[in-house]
Design a protein around this motif. Structure first.
Motif, PDB file in Angstrom:
ATOM      1  N   VAL A 198       2.576  15.050 -21.954  1.00  0.00           N
ATOM      2  CA  VAL A 198       3.963  14.835 -21.541  1.00  0.00           C
ATOM      3  C   VAL A 198       4.876  14.789 -22.778  1.00  0.00           C
ATOM      4  CG1 VAL A 198       5.500  13.063 -20.596  1.00  0.00           C
ATOM      5  CG2 VAL A 198       3.412  13.706 -19.366  1.00  0.00           C
ATOM      6  N   MET A 199       4.468  14.025 -23.782  1.00  0.00           N
ATOM      7  CA  MET A 199       5.290  13.907 -24.987  1.00  0.00           C
ATOM      8  C   MET A 199       5.431  15.269 -25.681  1.00  0.00           C
ATOM      9  SD  MET A 199       7.184  12.312 -27.044  1.00  0.00           S
ATOM     10  CE  MET A 199       7.192  10.570 -26.721  1.00  0.00           C
ATOM     11  N   GLN A 200       4.329  15.991 -25.797  1.00  0.00           N
ATOM     12  CA  GLN A 200       4.381  17.315 -26.446  1.00  0.00           C
ATOM     13  C   GLN A 200       5.291  18.276 -25.675  1.00  0.00           C
ATOM     14  OE1 GLN A 200       0.163  18.012 -26.455  1.00  0.00           O
ATOM     15  NE2 GLN A 200      -0.095  17.360 -28.578  1.00  0.00           N
ATOM     16  N   ASN A 201       5.289  18.155 -24.349  1.00  0.00           N
ATOM     17  CA  ASN A 201       6.181  18.980 -23.539  1.00  0.00           C
ATOM     18  C   ASN A 201       7.639  18.733 -23.921  1.00  0.00           C
ATOM     19  OD1 ASN A 201       5.417  20.741 -20.975  1.00  0.00           O
ATOM     20  ND2 ASN A 201       3.772  19.263 -21.290  1.00  0.00           N
ATOM     21  N   LEU A 202       7.972  17.461 -24.169  1.00  0.00           N
ATOM     22  CA  LEU A 202       9.362  17.119 -24.506  1.00  0.00           C
ATOM     23  C   LEU A 202       9.722  17.530 -25.931  1.00  0.00           C
ATOM     24  CD1 LEU A 202       9.216  15.413 -21.851  1.00  0.00           C
ATOM     25  CD2 LEU A 202      10.687  13.757 -23.010  1.00  0.00           C
ATOM     26  N   LEU A 203       8.738  17.436 -26.835  1.00  0.00           N
ATOM     27  CA  LEU A 203       9.023  17.731 -28.248  1.00  0.00           C
ATOM     28  C   LEU A 203       9.104  19.229 -28.518  1.00  0.00           C
ATOM     29  CD1 LEU A 203       6.686  15.201 -30.154  1.00  0.00           C
ATOM     30  CD2 LEU A 203       9.099  14.942 -29.592  1.00  0.00           C
ATOM     31  N   GLU A 204       8.386  20.006 -27.691  1.00  0.00           N
ATOM     32  CA  GLU A 204       8.176  21.415 -27.998  1.00  0.00           C
ATOM     33  C   GLU A 204       9.461  22.176 -28.356  1.00  0.00           C
ATOM     34  OE1 GLU A 204       5.522  22.837 -28.614  1.00  0.00           O
ATOM     35  OE2 GLU A 204       6.024  24.963 -28.597  1.00  0.00           O
ATOM     36  N   ALA A 205      10.426  22.168 -27.442  1.00  0.00           N
ATOM     37  CA  ALA A 205      11.616  22.988 -27.681  1.00  0.00           C
ATOM     38  C   ALA A 205      12.506  22.435 -28.808  1.00  0.00           C
ATOM     39  CB  ALA A 205      12.399  23.169 -26.387  1.00  0.00           C
ATOM     40  N   PRO A 206      12.785  21.138 -28.839  1.00  0.00           N
ATOM     41  CA  PRO A 206      13.604  20.647 -29.965  1.00  0.00           C
ATOM     42  C   PRO A 206      12.974  20.970 -31.319  1.00  0.00           C
ATOM     43  CG  PRO A 206      13.472  18.972 -28.257  1.00  0.00           C
ATOM     44  CD  PRO A 206      12.532  20.074 -27.851  1.00  0.00           C
ATOM     45  N   VAL A 207      11.641  20.871 -31.400  1.00  0.00           N
ATOM     46  CA  VAL A 207      10.976  21.109 -32.691  1.00  0.00           C
ATOM     47  C   VAL A 207      10.878  22.607 -32.994  1.00  0.00           C
ATOM     48  CG1 VAL A 207       8.795  20.881 -33.940  1.00  0.00           C
ATOM     49  CG2 VAL A 207       9.698  18.936 -32.644  1.00  0.00           C
ATOM     50  N   GLN A 208      10.452  23.395 -31.989  1.00  0.00           N
ATOM     51  CA  GLN A 208      10.240  24.827 -32.247  1.00  0.00           C
ATOM     52  C   GLN A 208      11.545  25.615 -32.263  1.00  0.00           C
ATOM     53  OE1 GLN A 208       7.330  26.187 -33.049  1.00  0.00           O
ATOM     54  NE2 GLN A 208       6.352  24.190 -32.897  1.00  0.00           N
ATOM     55  N   VAL A 209      12.450  25.277 -31.370  1.00  0.00           N
ATOM     56  CA  VAL A 209      13.671  26.078 -31.237  1.00  0.00           C
ATOM     57  C   VAL A 209      14.770  25.567 -32.160  1.00  0.00           C
ATOM     58  CG1 VAL A 209      15.465  26.858 -29.644  1.00  0.00           C
ATOM     59  CG2 VAL A 209      13.087  26.693 -28.868  1.00  0.00           C
ATOM     60  N   LYS A 210      14.983  24.238 -32.117  1.00  0.00           N
ATOM     61  CA  LYS A 210      16.049  23.679 -32.957  1.00  0.00           C
ATOM     62  C   LYS A 210      15.562  23.319 -34.354  1.00  0.00           C
ATOM     63  CE  LYS A 210      19.157  21.872 -29.424  1.00  0.00           C
ATOM     64  NZ  LYS A 210      19.636  20.639 -28.767  1.00  0.00           N
ATOM     65  N   LYS A 211      14.242  23.448 -34.576  1.00  0.00           N
ATOM     66  CA  LYS A 211      13.640  23.183 -35.888  1.00  0.00           C
ATOM     67  C   LYS A 211      13.897  21.759 -36.370  1.00  0.00           C
ATOM     68  CE  LYS A 211      12.624  27.601 -36.076  1.00  0.00           C
ATOM     69  NZ  LYS A 211      11.301  27.972 -35.537  1.00  0.00           N
ATOM     70  N   ARG A 212      13.956  20.831 -35.430  1.00  0.00           N
ATOM     71  CA  ARG A 212      14.137  19.442 -35.837  1.00  0.00           C
ATOM     72  C   ARG A 212      12.775  18.813 -36.098  1.00  0.00           C
ATOM     73  NH1 ARG A 212      17.233  16.482 -31.347  1.00  0.00           N
ATOM     74  NH2 ARG A 212      17.155  14.831 -32.891  1.00  0.00           N
ATOM     75  N   PRO A 213      12.700  17.882 -37.049  1.00  0.00           N
ATOM     76  CA  PRO A 213      11.404  17.238 -37.303  1.00  0.00           C
ATOM     77  C   PRO A 213      10.954  16.408 -36.099  1.00  0.00           C
ATOM     78  CG  PRO A 213      13.122  16.336 -38.742  1.00  0.00           C
ATOM     79  CD  PRO A 213      13.762  17.419 -37.937  1.00  0.00           C
ATOM     80  N   ALA A 214       9.659  16.491 -35.776  1.00  0.00           N
ATOM     81  CA  ALA A 214       9.124  15.800 -34.597  1.00  0.00           C
ATOM     82  C   ALA A 214       9.432  14.307 -34.642  1.00  0.00           C
ATOM     83  CB  ALA A 214       7.620  16.039 -34.494  1.00  0.00           C
ATOM     84  N   GLU A 215       9.373  13.741 -35.842  1.00  0.00           N
ATOM     85  CA  GLU A 215       9.561  12.291 -35.949  1.00  0.00           C
ATOM     86  C   GLU A 215      10.978  11.873 -35.582  1.00  0.00           C
ATOM     87  OE1 GLU A 215       7.075  10.414 -35.786  1.00  0.00           O
ATOM     88  OE2 GLU A 215       6.070  12.369 -35.910  1.00  0.00           O
ATOM     89  N   GLU A 216      11.909  12.800 -35.781  1.00  0.00           N
ATOM     90  CA  GLU A 216      13.296  12.509 -35.442  1.00  0.00           C
ATOM     91  C   GLU A 216      13.522  12.631 -33.926  1.00  0.00           C
ATOM     92  OE1 GLU A 216      16.181  14.858 -37.807  1.00  0.00           O
ATOM     93  OE2 GLU A 216      17.217  15.126 -35.885  1.00  0.00           O
ATOM     94  N   VAL A 217      12.803  13.577 -33.304  1.00  0.00           N
ATOM     95  CA  VAL A 217      12.985  13.829 -31.873  1.00  0.00           C
ATOM     96  C   VAL A 217      12.257  12.785 -31.030  1.00  0.00           C
ATOM     97  CG1 VAL A 217      12.775  15.555 -30.034  1.00  0.00           C
ATOM     98  CG2 VAL A 217      13.113  16.290 -32.401  1.00  0.00           C
ATOM     99  N   ARG A 218      11.136  12.294 -31.546  1.00  0.00           N
ATOM    100  CA  ARG A 218      10.269  11.421 -30.747  1.00  0.00           C
ATOM    101  C   ARG A 218      11.003  10.221 -30.116  1.00  0.00           C
ATOM    102  NH1 ARG A 218       4.753  11.579 -30.740  1.00  0.00           N
ATOM    103  NH2 ARG A 218       4.806  12.819 -32.650  1.00  0.00           N
ATOM    104  N   PRO A 219      11.823   9.472 -30.884  1.00  0.00           N
ATOM    105  CA  PRO A 219      12.514   8.343 -30.244  1.00  0.00           C
ATOM    106  C   PRO A 219      13.415   8.780 -29.086  1.00  0.00           C
ATOM    107  CG  PRO A 219      12.777   8.284 -32.636  1.00  0.00           C
ATOM    108  CD  PRO A 219      12.124   9.584 -32.315  1.00  0.00           C
ATOM    109  N   GLU A 220      14.068   9.915 -29.243  1.00  0.00           N
ATOM    110  CA  GLU A 220      14.905  10.428 -28.145  1.00  0.00           C
ATOM    111  C   GLU A 220      14.048  10.763 -26.932  1.00  0.00           C
ATOM    112  OE1 GLU A 220      17.774  12.863 -31.287  1.00  0.00           O
ATOM    113  OE2 GLU A 220      16.968  13.872 -29.513  1.00  0.00           O
ATOM    114  N   ALA A 221      12.911  11.395 -27.200  1.00  0.00           N
ATOM    115  CA  ALA A 221      12.011  11.771 -26.105  1.00  0.00           C
ATOM    116  C   ALA A 221      11.490  10.525 -25.401  1.00  0.00           C
ATOM    117  CB  ALA A 221      10.862  12.609 -26.645  1.00  0.00           C
ATOM    118  N   GLU A 222      11.165   9.496 -26.184  1.00  0.00           N
ATOM    119  CA  GLU A 222      10.692   8.244 -25.581  1.00  0.00           C
ATOM    120  C   GLU A 222      11.778   7.644 -24.696  1.00  0.00           C
ATOM    121  OE1 GLU A 222       9.471   5.922 -28.938  1.00  0.00           O
ATOM    122  OE2 GLU A 222       7.498   6.905 -29.057  1.00  0.00           O
ATOM    123  N   GLU A 223      13.006   7.696 -25.182  1.00  0.00           N
ATOM    124  CA  GLU A 223      14.134   7.173 -24.415  1.00  0.00           C
ATOM    125  C   GLU A 223      14.274   7.917 -23.077  1.00  0.00           C
ATOM    126  OE1 GLU A 223      15.665   4.476 -25.259  1.00  0.00           O
ATOM    127  OE2 GLU A 223      16.726   4.675 -23.342  1.00  0.00           O
TER     128      GLU A 223
END
Lengths: 259, 216
Positions: A113-138
């Protein structure tokens, strides 16, 4: 919808025609969606409502007409009256403010589930996973599935999968969300949790276009209802008006069947 | 057969096994990515690319591997392409196996639902990103059983280089049999092949278990 003219416009569709071979599925569709609008599109199967929705984000390509998203032209007619799309790159950029939720969820089954949420922000927007993770958790907390973050989608119920799919789309921070019959593949007892999530989203003034069979949702959460049949918009209006005093015979017959 | 003699036979055959394993490993390492590229070419929307790949697969699957080996080994030098023995054998093996792998990969890719592409597209992913991150990882799970099959076939097919006078396991065995009039080396060769395929079967079982960690 009332507000047609200015930068409030999120989506504008004009003179949309679409055919599959011999069959003309969209016969000239016009409508606009303003920021914060929740548009519910209802109609019998085969009315073209799902096709219309899929044309918005280019999952289907139109044959004629104009589509503008946030004031930017995605496609318009050329001199011969044939729809001409902008370049692939520009199209991707224009559509980056749209998110979509499918009838069949379409989560990535090989990712948690978490990887599903991280996939596009990290791969498409090239944002670091660690930065996206708190948003995804929210987002997962918001849809009530934080505890399921390390599960694979196959282990979740349909309703849970659909809520993850909504969170996944939201992780890209879209300005407009498209829902293609989001509860149609669910057992009746599971539709409630998905509709609740969508109501909350509407309450936060997310702009939404929802193709649905859920009349209660259309009546209560939408601020505009559109009835489509045979590739045209038969009738539309504010939900209280629309459901209380339908004018067209086909609308009346359809609503009678649904209730 | 004396104990000494048997030991000597086994040492010779282990050397043959080394040749067999070399051909096997290099072919596998090169044919898998080549097959994937061919599969992607085959499903490409560029008509010439997909037609070319279809033609390639047709030739490779439609003629015997033995003929392909002989062709690379004997016919190519006639037009001025002279490869070292082992390279010639490898070229034929890689081209042949890549064609089979390509068909397996193609079927695997096409078994992934359209909804996965659409979900990736609506999230803004490009086609290469979609293939690399979404489609191919799921495809691998689907193709492991047929890939495992082909891989085991490859172990046995390596024995075809016997006709190119390379001292692989089978050729070593036959040489000893002809010299000593003793059938033991054939039995030993059989045991060696079984050992290799056993290890492969075990490895693929592990891989399948690894990829079964999620439900579809």
């Amino acid at each position: 919808m009332q507000n047609m003219m200015n930068d409030n416009s999120m989506l504008r569709m004009r003179g949309i025609h679409k055919r599959f071979g011999e069959l003309e599925v969209l016969k000239g569709i016009d409508f606009s969606v303003a920021k914060g609008d929740v548009l519910a599109i209802i109609g019998p199967s085969g009315s073209g409502k799902s096709t219309m929705l899929r044309c918005i984000n280019r999952l289907e390509e139109i044959d004629a007409g104009t589509i503008e998203i946030k004031g930017r032209v995605l496609v318009q007619n050329n001199a011969d009256g044939v729809a001409e799309y902008v370049s692939e790159v520009e199209s991707r950029e224009i559509l980056s403010c749209t998110g979509m939720v499918f009838q069949q969820f379409n989560l990535f089954p090989h990712m948690t589930v978490m990887q599903n949420l991280l996939e596009a922000p990290v791969q498409v927007k090239k944002r670091p996973a660690e930065e996206v993770r708190p948003e995804a958790e929210e987002l997962l907390r918001k849809v009530g599935l934080f505890e399921k973050r390390d599960c694979y989608p196959g282990r979740l119920s349909g309703g849970q999968q659909q809520r993850v799919a909504i969170a996944r789309a939201l992780a890209m921070k879209p300005d407009i969300m498209l829902f293609d019959e989001p509860t149609s593949a669910l057992d009746p007892e599971l539709t409630g949790e998905v509709l609740k999530t969508m109501r909350e989203l509407a309450a936060e003034h997310m702009t939404m276009v929802v193709v649905t069979h859920e009349m209660a949702f259309a009546r209560e959460a939408a601020n505009h209802v559109m009835f489509m049949a045979d590739g045209v918009i038969v009738e539309q209006g504010r939900p209280e008006e629309f459901f209380a005093h339908p004018v067209q015979e086909r609308t009346i017959a359809f609503l009678k069947n649904m209730l | 057969m004396l104990m000494d003699n048997l030991l000597h036979t086994i040492v010779l055959m282990l050397e043959g096994t080394q040749v067999t394993l070399e051909i096997f490993c290099i072919t596998l390492v090169l044919a898998l990515p080549t097959g994937l590229l061919a599969a992607l070419g085959r499903i490409s929307s560029l008509k010439p690319v997909s037609l070319l790949m279809e033609f390639y697969v047709w030739i490779m699957r439609g003629t015997p591997l033995m003929l392909q080996l002989l062709f690379v080994y004997f016919a190519l030098p006639l037009v001025g392409i002279k490869l070292p023995d082992i390279a010639a054998a490898l070229l034929a093996f890689v081209l042949n196996y890549a064609a089979y792998f390509a068909e397996i990969f193609r079927a695997g890719i096409q078994s992934i639902s359209r909804g996965q592409y659409e979900a990736a597209k609506t999230l803004g992913m490009t086609y290469p990103q979609t293939m690399r991150r979404i489609i191919i990882p799921q495809m691998i799970r689907h193709v492991l059983p047929p890939i495992s099959n082909e891989t085991i076939n490859l172990v046995k097919d390596t024995s075809l280089i016997y006709i190119l006078a390379m001292n692989d396991l089978l050729r070593v065995a036959r040489t000893i049999v002809q010299r000593e009039f003793d059938m033991t080396p054939f039995v030993i060769a059989g045991v060696f092949y079984l050992a290799m395929t056993f290890v492969l079967t075990w490895a693929f079982k592990k891989l399948e278990a690894h990829y079964a960690k999620y439900d579809e």
